[in-house]
Design an enzyme around this catalytic site. Structure first.
Site, PDB file in Angstrom:
ATOM      1  CB  CYS A   1     -11.402   4.263 -13.475  1.00 46.26           C
ATOM      2  SG  CYS A   1     -10.995   2.959 -14.624  1.00 46.26           S
TER       3      CYS A   1
ATOM      4  NE  ARG B   1      -9.415   5.034  -7.501  1.00 43.93           N
ATOM      5  CZ  ARG B   1      -9.566   4.161  -6.524  1.00 43.93           C
ATOM      6  NH1 ARG B   1      -9.241   4.471  -5.316  1.00 43.93           N
ATOM      7  NH2 ARG B   1     -10.039   2.964  -6.764  1.00 43.93           N
TER       8      ARG B   1
ATOM      9  CD1 TRP C   1      -3.814   2.611 -14.994  1.00 39.57           C
ATOM     10  CD2 TRP C   1      -4.921   0.690 -15.226  1.00 39.57           C
ATOM     11  NE1 TRP C   1      -2.889   1.596 -15.047  1.00 39.57           N
ATOM     12  CE2 TRP C   1      -3.537   0.415 -15.193  1.00 39.57           C
ATOM     13  CE3 TRP C   1      -5.810  -0.388 -15.368  1.00 39.57           C
ATOM     14  CZ2 TRP C   1      -3.025  -0.884 -15.287  1.00 39.57           C
ATOM     15  CZ3 TRP C   1      -5.297  -1.669 -15.471  1.00 39.57           C
ATOM     16  CH2 TRP C   1      -3.925  -1.905 -15.432  1.00 39.57           C
TER      17      TRP C   1
ATOM     18  CG  ASN D   1     -13.084   1.777 -10.427  1.00 37.43           C
ATOM     19  OD1 ASN D   1     -12.253   1.130 -11.072  1.00 37.43           O
ATOM     20  ND2 ASN D   1     -12.888   2.145  -9.170  1.00 37.43           N
ATOM     21  N   GLY D   2     -14.022  -0.941 -12.571  1.00 40.19           N
ATOM     22  CA  GLY D   2     -14.118  -2.378 -12.320  1.00 40.19           C
ATOM     23  C   GLY D   2     -14.056  -3.136 -13.636  1.00 40.19           C
TER      24      GLY D   2
ATOM     25  CD  GLU E   1       9.068  -0.611  -1.446  1.00 43.07           C
ATOM     26  OE1 GLU E   1       8.547  -1.608  -1.948  1.00 43.07           O
ATOM     27  OE2 GLU E   1       8.567   0.524  -1.531  1.00 43.07           O
TER      28      GLU E   1
ATOM     29  CE  LYS F   1       8.326   2.566  -4.412  1.00 45.61           C
ATOM     30  NZ  LYS F   1       7.571   1.705  -3.661  1.00 45.61           N
TER      31      LYS F   1
ATOM     32  CD  GLU G   1       6.276   1.128  -7.782  1.00 43.42           C
ATOM     33  OE1 GLU G   1       5.126   0.749  -7.557  1.00 43.42           O
ATOM     34  OE2 GLU G   1       6.968   1.698  -6.913  1.00 43.42           O
TER      35      GLU G   1
ATOM     36  CG  HIS H   1      22.893 -19.742  -5.855  1.00 41.41           C
ATOM     37  ND1 HIS H   1      23.583 -20.938  -5.893  1.00 41.41           N
ATOM     38  CD2 HIS H   1      22.977 -19.301  -4.576  1.00 41.41           C
ATOM     39  CE1 HIS H   1      24.052 -21.216  -4.681  1.00 41.41           C
ATOM     40  NE2 HIS H   1      23.695 -20.233  -3.873  1.00 41.41           N
TER      41      HIS H   1
ATOM     42  CE  LYS I   1      -0.776   5.516  -3.418  1.00 43.94           C
ATOM     43  NZ  LYS I   1       0.612   5.100  -3.156  1.00 43.94           N
TER      44      LYS I   1
HETATM   45  C1  G6P Z   1      -0.188  -0.783  -6.779  1.00 43.01           C
HETATM   46  C2  G6P Z   1       0.615   0.429  -6.370  1.00 43.01           C
HETATM   47  C3  G6P Z   1       1.715   0.011  -5.379  1.00 43.01           C
HETATM   48  C4  G6P Z   1       1.099  -0.714  -4.184  1.00 43.01           C
HETATM   49  C5  G6P Z   1       0.250  -1.904  -4.629  1.00 43.01           C
HETATM   50  C6  G6P Z   1      -0.551  -2.473  -3.473  1.00 43.01           C
HETATM   51  O1  G6P Z   1       0.598  -1.620  -7.544  1.00 43.01           O
HETATM   52  O2  G6P Z   1       1.193   1.052  -7.494  1.00 43.01           O
HETATM   53  O3  G6P Z   1       2.395   1.171  -4.920  1.00 43.01           O
HETATM   54  O4  G6P Z   1       2.110  -1.154  -3.341  1.00 43.01           O
HETATM   55  O5  G6P Z   1      -0.689  -1.489  -5.636  1.00 43.01           O
HETATM   56  O6  G6P Z   1      -1.458  -1.494  -3.053  1.00 43.01           O
HETATM   57  P1  G6P Z   1      -2.146  -1.459  -1.640  1.00 43.01           P
HETATM   58  O7  G6P Z   1      -3.036  -0.263  -1.693  1.00 43.01           O
HETATM   59  O8  G6P Z   1      -2.913  -2.739  -1.503  1.00 43.01           O
HETATM   60  O9  G6P Z   1      -1.073  -1.350  -0.622  1.00 43.01           O
END
Ligand code: G6P
Length: 610
Positions: free
Chosen positions: A2, A27, A74, A100-101, A483, A487, A490, A506, A605
């Site tokens: 959050c 966040r 969140w 937050n936490g 990756e 993307k 997500e 496989h 994020k």
């Molecule tokens: C979240 C974000 C990702 C990110 C991951 C790790 O899942 O949505 O985009 O790669 O956290 O985050 P960091 O800040 O540790 O790279």
């Protein structure tokens, strides 16, 4: 996960809090709320949904308050609704708190408080904190001490801010495991979970450490530990330009961040290339070079996109430095019994530097005697501060939830670390210089790919109705396949899987038919011929193929449905180029589906809870 912001000073804080919440929205964005003190009267306003909806609600009320705290959520415990939104308040709304936490023992504490007659309104773990503080204040304890006593009783992680009509001239903040900073102004002070939220007002920042609690007034602040001992804090000057945290003329932060990559990548290696020595200069690793180079093993830990960068680094370091590398999900590492010795170097990669699992894994490796290095983007973040040494990637603030420019900058920094280690081992001067020359050309090569943007957008058009996608690559480009798939998942909510191309036989091959698009990352390299065979296998089963290929490869145009060309470079740097079309492809598919790419559903994020 959050976001928290607070203000105490002489101005009306409502616009400041709302602007801060908007900057923090990445966040968490399922609900938001503010707690204000207006003429010594508590005012708490909450709203489910985006900050804009809260703003709408508040604007009708014409509030004027010079002390307030605010939160964007969140959800962890309790669905996103107004009752569960923060701030949480005590029974007569004289104390309000944002958190937050996660409070792990909230059930136990809640039962205990309920037995004492306290009534709970929400389903959240956070509410227990405000009730606990109320309980202590009822025993004639100051707000500061009540927070301190509560901190002693809770298990879990928190960044909290508390305001109260009993002491309207103070905001109390405390931290354990979730970031909190104090921003110092002139006759006004700020608190926030993230510097970005307050950087337009002040660049003088105090970072709280775990176990610290602070009393913030409009022209002073005081930090103590949980045992009530005063702590001398350093005031740091943080440089972040407002432009870097604004969308500018772009439709989305994600697009802006993709387009920024020629510059962000350059910033990651600026001043760090030692052409004469064929090596790199990384101030943050000074004094640790020999220990790293002599490591028995390098362990890389991270989550999400950062974990993918770690996988690329495994190929780099093993190829050039000859040190065995293991790459682990931080969340797995911390809950097994990892074999770590003082001869190991552990690298923790994190854009935010706050990911709870990565931070906890780092603490565990440190406890076991390893050298721990941080590769972070956010300056002053927890991982950056708690590691023995490290390197900032200098990508600039990344706001879009799906990571793009941080990934390419992580790859640059990991390449620089590889060169630094390899030059103390077997890498020759000439080979070192060659890598540096290639790295130096990467920004203009990225620009070349970005200039082809319109073609990628057109290809995206063809795939908006796809339900599944396969991403396939080998060697250095296998992590790129992962990756690319991440993307797409997500931001477009299309199911996508990344696989090593040869592993397709496989299992995933069973999924291929005319409806299954397969994206091959197939530059001309040592495994090119093998990838071509995999392409033929998909073709034979009528799969639709998009290939990311190198510019001089004319053959591939004849065998696949769509080709996106990238310039050539050496194998170790190829992922920095091949990932760019995949970012754009995911972006355009999501936009064409009408989705919010900067704030995809359910994601955050920075995942500061485990
Ligand atoms: C979240 C974000 C990702 C990110 C991951 C790790 O899942 O949505 O985009 O790669 O956290 O985050 P960091 O800040 O540790 O790279």
């Amino acid at each position: 996960m959050c976001g928290i912001i607070g203000y105490i000073g002489g101005k009306n804080c409502v616009p400041i809090l709302i602007e801060g919440l908007k900057r923090l929205e990445y966040r968490g964005y399922d609900s938001a709320g503010v707690g204000l003190i207006e003429n010594n009267t508590p005012v708490v306003i909450k709203k489910k949904g985006r900050v804009a909806e809260l703003e709408n609600k508040i604007s009708k009320l014409k509030i004027d308050s010079s002390v307030g705290i605010a939160h964007t959520r969140w959800a962890t415990h309790g669905e996103p609704n107004e009752v569960n939104a923060h701030p949480h308040v005590n029974k007569d709304s004289t104390i309000f708190l944002v958190h937050n936490g996660i409070i792990e023992n909230f059930n136990e504490l809640r039962t205990d408080l309920q037995n004492k007659g306290f009534e709970f309104r929400s389903e959240t773990d956070s509410e227990v904190l405000v009730q606990l503080i109320d309980f202590f204040m009822g025993k004639d304890v100051s707000l500061f001490d009540a927070v301190r006593y509560a901190m002693n009783m809770v298990k879990g992680t928190y960044g909290i801010a508390i305001a109260s009509t009993h002491v309207p001239e103070k905001i109390i903040v405390a931290r354990k495991g979730s970031p909190l900073v104090i921003g110092l102004g002139n006759g006004e002070n700020f608190i926030a979970s993230d510097v970005n939220a307050i950087i337009s007002y002040t660049s003088s920042i105090v970072y709280l450490d775990d176990g610290e609690i602070a009393c913030v007034q409009k022209d002073s602040f005081e930090v103590k530990n949980i045992d009530d001992e005063l702590i001398e804090k350093e005031i740091q000057q943080v440089k972040i330009s407002i432009d870097s945290i604004s969308k500018g003329n772009y439709a989305h932060f994600m697009l802006k961040e993709i387009m920024e990559q020629p510059v962000s990548v350059k910033n990651s290696f600026r001043g760090r290339l030692l052409f004469e020595e064929g090596s790199s200069k990384l101030g943050g690793l000074q004094g640790f070079e020999t220990r790293i180079a002599n490591s028995n093993r390098i362990l890389i830990c991270a989550c999400g996109t950062s974990w993918h960068a770690g996988l690329v680094a495994e190929y780099m370091i093993e190829q050039y430095a000859g040190i065995p590398v293991e790459v682990e999900y931080a969340s797995e590492f911390r809950y097994r019994n990892p074999i770590i010795t003082a001869d190991d170097t552990c690298i923790f990669i994190s854009q935010s530097g706050e990911t709870a699992d990565t931070l906890a894994a780092m603490k565990e490796a440190k406890r076991r005697g390893a050298l721990v290095l941080g590769v972070c983007n956010v300056v002053g973040s927890s991982i950056a501060r708690e590691s023995h040494a490290g390197v900032y990637i200098h990508a600039g603030p990344e706001i879009g939830v799906a990571s793009t420019k941080a990934f390419t900058s992580q790859l640059v920094v990991l390449a620089l670390i590889t060169i630094l280690i390899a030059r103390t081992k077997h890498l020759s001067l000439v080979d070192g210089q060659n890598i540096l020359r290639e790295l130096d050309k990467i920004p203009s090569k990225i620009q070349q790919i970005l200039d082809n943007h319109a073609k990628i957008e057109k290809i995206a058009e063809e795939f908006i109705d796809s339900k599944n996608f396969l991403y396939l690559g080998r060697g250095y480009n296998f992590p790129v396949a992962l990756e690319g798939a991440l993307k797409l998942k997500e931001i477009s909510y299309i199911h996508a899987e990344g696989y090593p191309a040869a592993e397709m036989k496989h299992g995933p091959i069973a999924l291929i038919d005319k409806n299954m698009p397969a994206v091959f990352i197939s530059p001309v390299d040592s495994v090119y011929e093998k990838v071509l065979s995999n392409i033929e296998e998909v073709k034979a089963r009528k799969g639709r193929i998009i290939a990311i290929a190198t510019e001089d490869d004319n053959y591939i145009d004849k065998i696949v449905d769509y080709v996106i060309k990238v310039p050539n470079t050496i194998r170790m740097l190829m992922p920095i180029l091949t990932v760019i079309p995949l970012q754009l492809l995911a972006y355009h598919i999501a936009v064409k589906k009408g989705l919010n790419v900067d704030q995809p559903r359910n994601l955050a994020k920075s995942v500061t809870v485990e």
